[in-house]
Write an enzyme that holds these catalytic residues in place. Structure first.
Site, short mmCIF file in Angstrom:
data_model
loop_
_atom_site.label_atom_id
_atom_site.label_comp_id
_atom_site.label_asym_id
_atom_site.label_seq_id
_atom_site.Cartn_x
_atom_site.Cartn_y
_atom_site.Cartn_z
N TRP A 75 0.86 -1.19 -0.11
CA TRP A 75 0.05 -0.22 0.00
C TRP A 75 0.86 1.15 -0.03
O TRP A 75 1.74 1.55 1.02
CB TRP A 75 -0.76 -0.01 1.31
CG TRP A 75 -1.95 0.99 1.36
CD1 TRP A 75 -3.20 0.91 0.51
CD2 TRP A 75 -1.98 2.25 2.04
NE1 TRP A 75 -4.10 1.90 0.85
CE2 TRP A 75 -3.57 2.68 1.70
CE3 TRP A 75 -1.48 2.73 2.98
CZ2 TRP A 75 -3.82 3.81 2.33
CZ3 TRP A 75 -1.75 3.93 3.43
CH2 TRP A 75 -2.93 4.46 2.90
N ASN A 99 6.50 -4.11 6.04
CA ASN A 99 5.41 -3.23 6.47
C ASN A 99 5.85 -2.00 7.28
O ASN A 99 6.23 -2.14 8.63
CB ASN A 99 4.55 -4.02 6.83
CG ASN A 99 3.19 -3.46 7.26
OD1 ASN A 99 2.97 -2.37 6.85
ND2 ASN A 99 2.30 -3.63 8.16
N GLY A 100 5.62 -0.73 7.04
CA GLY A 100 5.73 0.52 7.89
C GLY A 100 6.47 1.44 7.15
O GLY A 100 6.50 1.44 6.03
#
Ligand code: AGP
Length: 606
Positions: A75, A99-100
């Site tokens: 995303w 992720n992050g």
């Protein structure tokens, strides 16, 4: 938010990874990729678009047999939606998924560029791979430890090293990772929906611990380089529960799951007809010295707080404020040990809510979280946690999570009021009976689907509409508005009915839809006069009320009558009506209800 999966074992890794990414689609993404071990080293295939696009590319580009790999749905946060920016990212012998958000990636990038080393993508994740590779001298654990000292921000990494075949390393700081060692091998993912096919027993990787996954199992190493056994958790739902169960969309399934979700959430907390929190590790001493409550969350979770505030203040007569988490965390709030901060989050990973909780902890407040996803960051970082037992909520639009949040807030308020002597045991029993009765009230409202579907179809071509109400009905108007906007893309605004004449009523012209909630009898007459005002200016009025006997049906174009219930409990029923309205309006517009554009199920970045 990004989805992560890693696998090493006996099965076809490409199959395990792509299937896992399909399960993680609900998190919201714009591209996907996998990396896997082949006889010629680590191969990476990635693609903008849906997981199916990736699968097509994998079929075309690889006939490798492989049993170890990592997969990612992205995303976009840093860098556009391009193949180059997709994960996995590689640097030297290191390939990783992330992720992050790495907050200092620009400075790190400058350090590399000063040495003539340039990234190929625009992502912070590639920089992270470069840092790990820069620290790598053949010992993966040492490299990860050194590298993460240089990284600032949130991350969940799965990492492969070219010269350590069949092994996957993982570490997290702020972003979620769950893992399980199974008979088919070791698997790690962003959340249980991707893991449950392989195991219902799992553990949450503790922050800053390194997991080493091999075909034979998982070793978790703490910051002192000691292997530890993280606590094992168990989910009681199966793969079917995570599927649609025969409904067209997860959202409709989850709307219909609300009676069961509330039953599962409040029954274990009802003892001899009284509210009971001991088994949750929430002792009555939590209330000692509390003279103020702050409730914080985002979106629908924050809206649940608006309803909880009403009941808490009504019973306990202490000030309760509801704060938008993304505002609260930067507002330099006035907090002290006599303030109880309640954070509400379905996912337990929402970055802004997590940050608000961290602030509350830093200020010495007692913190209680109301969370649906077990073992998640917000749950773990609160002094106390009351889990809702709604099961997996897959649709981006939150429905059952909202009503179970209300049920926990009400039950907590009853316990607080009972312990503080604001209500008697008998009154507490009466309130608990009404709370349990909402299960049947919601079940009744669920049968209104045909009526509401035909009403909602009148909104198909609407571009703007208003939700109005007073008191609790205004709180529900806020929830109705976000539900409608996020899945039907119809612009709407929630307005305190008494405020209309201070400006907004100028927007009411012929056929502008107004959804009016009139369930609070103490202000019923006032709300109905607001209905008359908007109707006389041409509005198309949909009225939601539990006072149908006191309402002249000619006041509105459509009336949706709630079951007979105490005003304070009508939110449970009107919420379902509003969910239906949003759902059927979106269906009438032919939209993808479960994965609305631009939205993600869990916003784990700021
Ligand atoms: C609600 O329908 C939205 N999906 C969104 O507002 C959501 O409630 C918000 O992002 C908070 O998520 P959380 O409950 O997982 O923290």
């Amino acid at each position: 938010m990004c989805g992560i999966i890693g696998y090493t074992g006996q099965q076809d890794a490409k199959e395990v990874l792509t299937e896992g990414l399909r399960q993680l689609e609900y998190r919201g993404y714009d591209s996907a990729g996998i990396a896997f071990l082949t006889d010629d080293g680590i191969k990476t295939i990635k693609s903008v678009g849906k997981v199916e696009c990736l699968c097509d590319k994998v079929k075309k580009e690889s006939d490798d047999a492989t049993t170890c790999g990592i997969g990612h749905t992205r995303w976009a946060t840093h860098g556009g939606v391009t193949d180059t920016n997709c994960h996995p990212h590689s640097a030297g012998k290191v390939t990783l998924i992330h992720n992050g958000i790495i907050e200092n990636y620009k400075e790190l990038q400058k350090e590399f560029e000063a040495k003539g080393i340039h990234p190929v993508s625009q992502t912070d994740s590639e920089i992270a791979a470069m840092v790990i590779n820069d620290c790598y001298d053949g010992d993966p654990i040492k490299a990860i430890r050194s590298a993460t000292k240089r990284l600032e921000g949130a991350y969940a990494f799965c990492i492969m090293f070219e010269d350590h075949p069949d092994v996957i390393y993982a570490i997290r700081n702020g972003s979620p990772l769950v893992a399980a060692a199974t008979d088919e091998g070791s698997v790690i993912a962003s959340d249980m929906v991707a893991l449950i096919k392989y195991s219902k027993d799992y553990f949450v990787l503790p922050e800053h611990h390194i997991a080493r996954l091999t075909k034979d199992g998982i070793v978790v190493i703490n910051e002192n380089h000691v292997a530890i056994d993280p606590p094992m958790l168990h989910v009681n739902w199966d793969v079917a529960a995570a599927k649609k169960g025969g409904y067209d969309y997860f959202m409709l399934k989850e709307i219909h799951e609300q009676p069961e979700a509330i039953r599962n959430t409040i029954t274990p907390r009802t003892k001899d007809g009284l509210p009971y929190l001991e088994d949750d590790g929430v002792p009555d001493t939590i209330f000692d010295g509390i003279n103020r409550i702050v409730i914080t969350g985002c979106g629908t979770a924050m809206h649940a707080g608006l309803v909880g505030k009403n009941m808490l203040e009504h019973l306990i007569r202490i000030p309760v404020s509801v704060e938008i988490a993304s505002e609260f965390r930067y507002s330099n709030p006035i907090l002290d040990p006599h303030t109880l901060v309640i954070t509400i989050s379905q996912s337990g990973e929402t970055a802004d809510t997590k940050a608000a909780l961290e602030l509350a902890n830093k200020c010495g407040c007692k913190t209680l979280s109301i969370v649906n996803a077990k073992g998640t960051s917000i749950a773990r970082e609160s002094d106390y946690v009351l889990y809702t037992h709604a099961g997996p909520e897959i649709a981006v639009a939150s429905t059952k999570a909202y009503t179970v949040q209300l049920s926990v807030l009400y039950l907590f308020a009853f316990r607080f009021a009972l312990v503080r002597g604001c209500i008697s045991e008998q009154e507490a029993r009466d309130y608990m009976k009404k709370l349990h009765a909402t299960i049947d009230d919601i079940t009744t409202v669920l049968t209104y689907d045909t009526q509401i579907q035909s009403i909602s179809e009148r909104l198909k071509h609407s571009e703007d509409l208003f939700f109005i109400g007073r008191g609790l009905d205004y709180a529900l108007s806020c929830e109705g508005s976000i539900k409608l906007k996020e899945i039907s893309y119809i612009h709407s605004e929630a307005y305190a009915a008494g405020e209309l004449k201070h400006g907004t009523i100028s927007l009411i012209t012929d056929n502008v839809p107004v959804i009016a909630l009139a369930t609070q009898r103490n202000v019923l007459a006032k709300t109905l006069s607001n209905v008359v005002e908007v109707r006389s200016r041409g509005a198309m009025v949909i009225l939601i009320t539990n006072a149908d006997t006191q309402v002249d049906a000619s006041l509105c174009d459509h009336m949706i009558t709630l079951p007979k219930m105490d005003d304070a409990f009508t939110p449970f029923a009107s919420a379902v009506v509003l969910q239906y309205i949003a759902y059927y309006a979106a269906i009438s517009r032919g939209l993808n209800v479960d994965q609305p554009r631009n939205l993600a199920k869990s916003v784990t970045v700021e």
